[in-house]
Design a protein around this motif. Structure first.
Motif, short mmCIF file in Angstrom:
data_model
loop_
_atom_site.label_atom_id
_atom_site.label_comp_id
_atom_site.label_asym_id
_atom_site.label_seq_id
_atom_site.Cartn_x
_atom_site.Cartn_y
_atom_site.Cartn_z
N ALA A 174 39.21 -20.92 24.54
CA ALA A 174 39.84 -20.95 23.28
C ALA A 174 39.26 -20.77 22.33
CB ALA A 174 40.25 -22.36 23.51
N ALA A 175 39.25 -19.93 21.13
CA ALA A 175 38.59 -20.08 20.16
C ALA A 175 38.64 -20.94 19.41
CB ALA A 175 39.00 -18.69 19.50
N PRO A 176 37.39 -21.62 18.66
CA PRO A 176 37.79 -22.69 17.67
C PRO A 176 39.06 -22.84 17.00
CG PRO A 176 36.32 -21.60 17.29
CD PRO A 176 36.54 -20.45 18.26
N PRO A 177 40.03 -23.74 16.63
CA PRO A 177 40.63 -23.19 15.98
C PRO A 177 40.26 -22.56 14.77
CG PRO A 177 40.28 -25.48 16.04
CD PRO A 177 39.95 -24.98 17.20
N PRO A 178 41.62 -22.38 13.78
CA PRO A 178 41.40 -21.66 12.40
C PRO A 178 41.79 -22.05 11.65
CG PRO A 178 43.16 -20.46 13.30
CD PRO A 178 42.79 -21.28 14.78
N VAL A 229 39.96 -10.17 22.48
CA VAL A 229 40.59 -10.97 22.81
C VAL A 229 41.71 -10.39 23.93
CG1 VAL A 229 41.54 -12.58 20.77
CG2 VAL A 229 42.45 -10.56 21.22
N LYS A 230 42.15 -11.23 25.16
CA LYS A 230 42.78 -10.60 26.05
C LYS A 230 43.94 -9.53 25.42
CE LYS A 230 44.53 -10.66 30.53
NZ LYS A 230 44.19 -12.32 31.86
N GLU A 258 40.55 -9.69 17.39
CA GLU A 258 41.02 -10.46 16.36
C GLU A 258 40.59 -10.82 15.10
OE1 GLU A 258 41.32 -15.10 16.76
OE2 GLU A 258 43.63 -14.55 17.34
N ARG A 259 40.72 -10.09 14.02
CA ARG A 259 39.87 -10.62 13.24
C ARG A 259 39.81 -12.13 12.32
NH1 ARG A 259 42.47 -6.19 14.28
NH2 ARG A 259 41.75 -4.00 14.00
#
Length: 601
Positions: free
Chosen positions: A36-40, A106-107, A220-221
């Motif tokens: 998982a990417a760090p939460p925005p 991202v997938k 994802e940007r």
């Protein structure tokens, strides 16, 4: 007895048929977990300034409690984000160190609406695969049923020869074969229809995907903002992230509604917004602007203006493309250079932009100093840009991203009309109702299409010009059949006077009014307008006299356009109809002939 094996075979076939008709459930395997990417950071779009080719989006980003350096990740940003346009504004106690743009793979597509449609397509595709397998099984069962029928026929023939035929069992077996064949046929048809329906649904979903702003996007940007909470500023706070997006713009549109002679004209000033940025604007402060988004803080540098000299060829032509451009073409080339400069500035390419700006200025200076005049054109006016205005809409609005235009109301205005009628019988037999209006509002009315109504009745469309604050303009409200105008050539004569040919023409214009009130009517006509001294045109007489309006006398009368301002009495027709008569002469040398007329604006 041989019936027992046959009945057992039928039982097996029945079970196989039912198994083939039952929907297959393929085991599903959960995809491997992706880190998982760090939460925005929590953020929300709070304001948008829509220009006429892009939009500046402002997000309010929450900064958590704490002290010192913090990194805020804001995303996902829409796929149309211009990556070089990001900047962040801090607040008291929160200092912005850097703002940068980054992308990561991202997938799946990051947008919820795209993911939902892709999941539907995947589900329907998997369902079609299962149905195709069921159709294959049903086909195999039909073949097996044929083999059973052949086996039964041979067995019956043997039993008949031996005198052991049982008619009751024979009928049961025949009925079983017919019923099973009907069930299998219906099952195959149902399955094929389901495949067709799923295929059509997949095609529709794929069209919907293609209509989305940027199509399927698996990138994802994000914006990464580094802030410094110095001193005692430990409480939570907010910063404002700004970025430009393409695939957005707006244009003005109008609805004008007229009533009776005493009622004001209502002007509904609308904006048609195109919003395909890939990001919904929900409950935002919306600004509509005609300016260009300028992110450069320093003025461009002025380059030297070199003069390129080229020799004329023997035939008098010039091989230099710029040397044969007229004024209009030069100004249009300058506009193209300025558009290029704007795009380079948005891409943070200041040096290239300066070159385009200097090239634009060079084209404009060439037009001023050397370019040929275009007959009948005023290039500087034709290509001039309108004023830069910004409309701050009073209420918060929601503008979702979608392919069709969305309309918002900028303002609703009321203007006191002065009605008159206009007839151009050389062009049309119809008489039009017009209104002189004055823009006393606080809004500049930009050029745009207007739909015109009288009461609730639609009467037509017109192009509204640029109208400054305090400026007068004329709006049309359709045809009035209660006034009729006819134009007639009464006589023409040809004579030779001295060395010249003289042609004299008499015209009469008849005006009938069936209205219950007096009206003001403008009647327009024209005489030939010679381009050289070889032809002379003279208006000999006119009853009544031509209009003395200063604008008409200054701009239209020199071009041999004729205008009469008539006060038409109510119910004047037949012998009481109003009339305009005029006579003009056309003179030219005996050895000269006049070719075709041509209209020129």
């Amino acid at each position: 007895m041989m019936w027992k094996p046959m009945i057992a075979l039928a039982s097996i076939l029945t079970a196989a048929t039912l198994a083939g008709a039952a929907p297959a459930t393929a085991p599903t395997t959960a995809p491997a977990d992706v880190p998982a990417a760090p939460p925005p950071a929590d953020s929300k779009v709070v304001a948008v300034t829509v220009y006429q080719g892009d939009a500046l989006v402002t997000r309010q980003v929450q900064v958590k409690e704490g002290q010192g350096l913090m990194e805020l990740v804001v995303g996902p940003l829409p796929p149309t984000t211009i990556d070089s346009s990001l900047y962040t504004e801090g607040t008291d106690g929160i200092r912005i160190l850097t703002t940068r743009f980054r992308t990561r793979a991202v997938k799946e597509d990051t947008r919820a609406e795209v993911r939902a449609k892709e999941e539907q397509i995947h589900r329907l595709t998997a369902e079609n695969s299962q149905i195709q397998k069921q159709i294959e099984v049903a086909g195999q069962n039909v073949l097996l049923l044929g083999k059973l029928e052949n086996f039964t026929s041979a067995t019956l023939l043997t039993l008949t020869d031996k005198g052991l035929l049982n008619s009751e069992n024979t009928m049961k077996l025949a009925n079983f074969i017919m019923d099973t064949r009907g069930t299998l046929g219906k099952s195959q048809v149902d399955l094929q229809q389901q495949v067709q329906a799923n295929t059509e649904s997949i095609a529709f979903l794929q069209r919907q995907l293609s209509e989305l702003a940027a199509g399927a996007d698996r990138t994802e940007r994000e914006a990464v903002i580094v802030v410094d909470k110095a001193g005692a500023a430990q409480a939570a706070g907010k910063v404002r992230l700004n970025y430009l997006v393409s695939a957005a713009g707006w244009e003005p549109q109008y609805k004008l509604r007229a009533g009776t002679e005493k009622d004001p004209v209502t002007v509904e000033y609308l904006a048609a917004i195109q919003q395909q940025s890939g990001e919904d604007w929900t409950g935002v402060d919306l600004v509509l602007s005609t300016a260009q988004p300028m992110l450069n803080a320093a003025p461009p540098d002025l380059s030297a203006l070199d003069v390129d000299v080229s020799r004329l060829a023997a035939n008098g032509n010039n091989d230099n493309p710029q040397a044969v451009m007229n004024k209009l073409q030069s100004y249009q080339a300058a506009q193209n250079y300025r558009r290029q400069a704007q795009q380079e500035l948005l891409g943070n390419n200041a040096e290239i932009a300066q070159g385009s700006l200097n090239s634009a200025a060079a084209s404009e200076q060439y037009a001023e100093l050397l370019a040929k005049e275009t007959p009948g054109e005023t290039p500087a006016q034709n290509v001039r840009e309108g004023p830069s205005v910004a409309y701050h809409l009073e209420h918060k609005l929601t503008v979702p991203t979608r392919s069709d235009q969305q309309f918002v109301e900028i303002a609703r205005l009321e203007m006191d009309p002065t009605y008159f009628y206009k007839s151009v019988p050389v062009l049309s037999q119809h008489v039009y109702r017009l209104a002189e209006l004055t823009n006393k509002s606080k809004y500049v009315l930009l050029p745009g299409e207007a739909t015109m109504y009288v009461g609730t009745d639609f009467v037509g469309r017109m192009r509204l010009p640029l109208v400054a604050i305090g400026e007068e303009f004329v709006a049309g409200f359709g045809i009035d059949p209660q006034i009729q105008v006819e134009r007639q050539l009464v006589s023409k004569n040809h004579a030779i006077q001295g060395g010249n040919q003289v042609q004299t023409y008499d015209y009469r214009i008849r005006i009938s009014s069936f209205k219950a009130n007096d009206v003001t009517l403008q009647v327009w006509d024209r005489l030939p307008h010679p381009e050289t001294d070889a032809v002379a045109v003279e208006l000999v007489k006119s009853m009544p006299e031509l209009s003395q309006d200063p604008d008409y006398q200054r701009n239209d009368r020199p071009r041999n356009l004729l205008r009469w301002d008539m006060s038409v009495k109510a119910n004047t027709s037949g012998a009481n109809a109003s009339a305009i008569t005029y006579e003009f002469k056309l003179q030219y040398a005996k050895d000269v002939s006049i070719g075709n007329f041509k209209a020129k604006r």
